[in-house]
Motif scaffolding. Sequence first.
Motif, PDB file in Angstrom:
ATOM      1  N   GLY A  25       9.224   8.716   5.319  1.00  0.00           N
ATOM      2  CA  GLY A  25       9.927   8.178   4.158  1.00  0.00           C
ATOM      3  C   GLY A  25       9.482   8.821   2.861  1.00  0.00           C
ATOM      4  N   THR A  26       8.173   9.027   2.706  1.00  0.00           N
ATOM      5  CA  THR A  26       7.641   9.634   1.488  1.00  0.00           C
ATOM      6  C   THR A  26       8.079  11.093   1.361  1.00  0.00           C
ATOM      7  N   ARG A  29      11.978  11.141   0.712  1.00  0.00           N
ATOM      8  CA  ARG A  29      12.417  10.682  -0.599  1.00  0.00           C
ATOM      9  C   ARG A  29      12.445  11.827  -1.611  1.00  0.00           C
ATOM     10  N   GLU A  33      15.901  12.716  -3.471  1.00  0.00           N
ATOM     11  CA  GLU A  33      15.974  12.620  -4.932  1.00  0.00           C
ATOM     12  C   GLU A  33      16.307  13.966  -5.575  1.00  0.00           C
TER      13      GLU A  33
END
Length: 323
Positions: A25-26, A29, A33
């Motif tokens: 997830g990190t 992201r 973004e």
Amino acid sequence: MRAGRSSAVGLGLALLSAATFGTSGTFARSLIEAGWSAGAAVATRVAIAAMLLSIPALVAVRGRWPVVRRALGSIGAFGLLAVAGTQVAYFYAVQYLPVGVALLIEYSGIILVVLWMWIVHGQRPRRLTVAGAVAALVGLVLVLNLAGGAHLHPIGILWAVIAAVGLAAYFVLSARIDPELPATALAAGGMGFGTVILVALGVIGVLPMHATFGDVSFAGYRTSWLVPIVGLSLVAAVFSYVAGIGAARILGASLASFVGLTEVLFAVLIAWVALDELPTVIQAVGGALIVAGIALVRLDSMRSPENVAVEEESPEPVASGAR
């Protein structure tokens, strides 16, 4: 003593798999973004991981090609359900549901694992396993810190349930596939097959595919887009899949799936360190409940050797490639 060491190795691999999966997830992201679609990030992650694993997989299966041919159906099912199916279904689920709700429904797949082992293999869950399942799921709700009162779209729920089926298939297939097939071969083959499916979905327009190739913001720093791509492919795919397959072969599908719940805890902790997203007291309580639930399921498996024998009926339970 040997069985105890084997179980310790299995638990270690399961935690390693959960921790590395928790980084996805990190890493993702920062790409999303920066303008990447989720489909492009997932397809790139899986494709690069398949290529990284191809050489060790070919070395591992040298002289064992009949085993590979025998397991082609299972490898295809792993790629379809556990790799492509789970990720595509989750991608669509979060278009209709809050991320936390979609995760909760997906991780309810551990209950499907317990039901599968009961219905298909006669491994009826006992009180400790049921108590552990309830504690772990309550803990998961608290860790995800779900907001009440939100309307749940039925289409989103359907996609999240499909993701849960894929997650359950991941643990069941990892534990039940031919033990002579190295974990690296299963992971490489499954991700290769999954890549073909994901690219095909992108080509026909079902899965949006777009990416950018400038610098991205990661852990508070500007860096090359290659950094999160390497993290997603090597850490959150190669290490996680190979260690997880090995863990499921040692521990069996049920226990491995419960330990897999710690991925949510690791994801929260990693987000805290990398993104300064401080976990709340409620999330800490939820984490304790997940650990307690896993401990109950583990205790039940230790008290019921005949159930473990049913779940792990393979001549070589320890993976030669260990996910």
